[in-house]
Design a protein around this motif. Structure first.
Motif, PDB file in Angstrom:
ATOM      1  N   GLU A   1       0.817  -1.214   0.000  1.00 45.58           N
ATOM      2  CA  GLU A   1       0.000   0.000   0.000  1.00 45.58           C
ATOM      3  C   GLU A   1       0.855   1.270   0.000  1.00 45.58           C
ATOM      4  N   ALA A   2       2.162   1.144   0.136  1.00 42.51           N
ATOM      5  CA  ALA A   2       3.026   2.320   0.177  1.00 42.51           C
ATOM      6  C   ALA A   2       3.116   2.951  -1.205  1.00 42.51           C
ATOM      7  N   ASP A   3       3.085   4.280  -1.246  1.00 49.56           N
ATOM      8  CA  ASP A   3       3.251   4.939  -2.543  1.00 49.56           C
ATOM      9  C   ASP A   3       4.742   5.021  -2.880  1.00 49.56           C
ATOM     10  N   ILE A   4       5.038   5.492  -4.061  1.00 47.89           N
ATOM     11  CA  ILE A   4       6.420   5.495  -4.538  1.00 47.89           C
ATOM     12  C   ILE A   4       7.312   6.406  -3.702  1.00 47.89           C
ATOM     13  N   HIS A   5       6.771   7.512  -3.187  1.00 46.54           N
ATOM     14  CA  HIS A   5       7.567   8.411  -2.357  1.00 46.54           C
ATOM     15  C   HIS A   5       8.014   7.713  -1.073  1.00 46.54           C
ATOM     16  N   GLN A   6       7.105   6.982  -0.435  1.00 46.66           N
ATOM     17  CA  GLN A   6       7.451   6.246   0.787  1.00 46.66           C
ATOM     18  C   GLN A   6       8.433   5.121   0.486  1.00 46.66           C
ATOM     19  N   SER A   7       8.254   4.467  -0.645  1.00 51.40           N
ATOM     20  CA  SER A   7       9.142   3.370  -1.017  1.00 51.40           C
ATOM     21  C   SER A   7      10.558   3.872  -1.255  1.00 51.40           C
ATOM     22  N   ILE A   8      10.695   4.999  -1.929  1.00 59.38           N
ATOM     23  CA  ILE A   8      12.020   5.569  -2.174  1.00 59.38           C
ATOM     24  C   ILE A   8      12.666   5.987  -0.865  1.00 59.38           C
ATOM     25  N   ALA A   9      11.898   6.585   0.037  1.00 57.43           N
ATOM     26  CA  ALA A   9      12.444   6.978   1.337  1.00 57.43           C
ATOM     27  C   ALA A   9      12.927   5.759   2.119  1.00 57.43           C
ATOM     28  N   ALA A  10      12.169   4.675   2.099  1.00 59.55           N
ATOM     29  CA  ALA A  10      12.585   3.452   2.799  1.00 59.55           C
ATOM     30  C   ALA A  10      13.858   2.871   2.177  1.00 59.55           C
TER      31      ALA A  10
ATOM     32  N   LEU B   1      12.293  14.580  -5.842  1.00 62.14           N
ATOM     33  CA  LEU B   1      11.361  13.616  -5.252  1.00 62.14           C
ATOM     34  C   LEU B   1      10.181  14.312  -4.586  1.00 62.14           C
ATOM     35  N   VAL B   2      10.455  15.405  -3.900  1.00 62.52           N
ATOM     36  CA  VAL B   2       9.405  16.123  -3.179  1.00 62.52           C
ATOM     37  C   VAL B   2       8.452  16.844  -4.139  1.00 62.52           C
TER      38      VAL B   2
ATOM     39  N   PHE C   1       3.306   9.463 -10.826  1.00 64.31           N
ATOM     40  CA  PHE C   1       3.356   8.946 -12.199  1.00 64.31           C
ATOM     41  C   PHE C   1       4.648   9.361 -12.891  1.00 64.31           C
ATOM     42  N   ALA C   2       5.026  10.627 -12.740  1.00 68.14           N
ATOM     43  CA  ALA C   2       6.256  11.116 -13.364  1.00 68.14           C
ATOM     44  C   ALA C   2       7.477  10.392 -12.797  1.00 68.14           C
TER      45      ALA C   2
ATOM     46  N   GLY D   1      29.659  10.181  -9.059  1.00 67.66           N
ATOM     47  CA  GLY D   1      29.013  10.368  -7.756  1.00 67.66           C
ATOM     48  C   GLY D   1      27.751  11.193  -7.863  1.00 67.66           C
ATOM     49  N   LEU D   2      27.806  12.266  -8.664  1.00 71.24           N
ATOM     50  CA  LEU D   2      26.638  13.127  -8.850  1.00 71.24           C
ATOM     51  C   LEU D   2      25.495  12.359  -9.499  1.00 71.24           C
ATOM     52  N   THR D   3      25.796  11.636 -10.565  1.00 72.24           N
ATOM     53  CA  THR D   3      24.762  10.879 -11.283  1.00 72.24           C
ATOM     54  C   THR D   3      24.193   9.773 -10.418  1.00 72.24           C
ATOM     55  N   ASP D   4      25.059   9.058  -9.729  1.00 71.51           N
ATOM     56  CA  ASP D   4      24.608   7.965  -8.877  1.00 71.51           C
ATOM     57  C   ASP D   4      23.687   8.467  -7.777  1.00 71.51           C
ATOM     58  N   ALA D   5      24.101   9.518  -7.088  1.00 72.91           N
ATOM     59  CA  ALA D   5      23.286  10.033  -5.989  1.00 72.91           C
ATOM     60  C   ALA D   5      21.962  10.594  -6.488  1.00 72.91           C
ATOM     61  N   PHE D   6      21.997  11.318  -7.608  1.00 72.44           N
ATOM     62  CA  PHE D   6      20.774  11.906  -8.129  1.00 72.44           C
ATOM     63  C   PHE D   6      19.777  10.826  -8.558  1.00 72.44           C
ATOM     64  N   THR D   7      20.270   9.802  -9.255  1.00 73.02           N
ATOM     65  CA  THR D   7      19.358   8.773  -9.727  1.00 73.02           C
ATOM     66  C   THR D   7      18.920   7.833  -8.619  1.00 73.02           C
ATOM     67  N   ARG D   8      19.694   7.724  -7.571  1.00 73.18           N
ATOM     68  CA  ARG D   8      19.304   6.855  -6.461  1.00 73.18           C
ATOM     69  C   ARG D   8      18.177   7.479  -5.647  1.00 73.18           C
ATOM     70  N   THR D   9      18.146   8.819  -5.547  1.00 72.21           N
ATOM     71  CA  THR D   9      17.071   9.464  -4.818  1.00 72.21           C
ATOM     72  C   THR D   9      15.940   9.619  -5.753  1.00 72.21           C
TER      73      THR D   9
END
Length: 105
Positions: A3-12, A57-58, A63-64, A97-105
């Protein structure tokens, strides 16, 4: 968790990366196998990448985010099928490092 939305899933997921990153850094540091100058270059890119990723993310709807993540998966799958070599320099490590961190969040 279904039931978690994508924002919660990414935060976890980010929280789990933090825990495993701390443990991994401690373990490898004890063995003396971390190249700290390389790690410093990665962090120079990772910190602003993380901030930009969290900002995105915020401010982006679910959908996007799903379309963005699906696009990244397709791009990296295509990229992984080709033998591409990166010349490792200080600048390329910062960009990684920049690309990895940006795409991971």
């Amino acid at each position: 968790l279904a039931e978690a939305d994508i924002h919660q899933s990414i935060a976890a997921a980010l929280f789990s990366f933090l825990i495993s990153g701390i443990v991994g850094t401690w373990m490898y540091s004890r063995r003396g196998v971390i190249d700290w100058s390389l790690a410093r270059s990665l962090m120079i890119g990772a910190v602003p990448g993380t901030v930009a990723g969290v900002f995105l993310l915020v401010h982006v709807n679910a959908f996007a985010l799903k379309v963005f993540i699906a696009s990244l998966i397709i791009i990296f799958l295509a990229y992984s099928n080709f033998a591409v070599f990166i010349i490792v320099t200080g600048t390329s490590i910062v960009l990684i490092g920049l690309t990895d961190a940006f795409t991971r969040t």
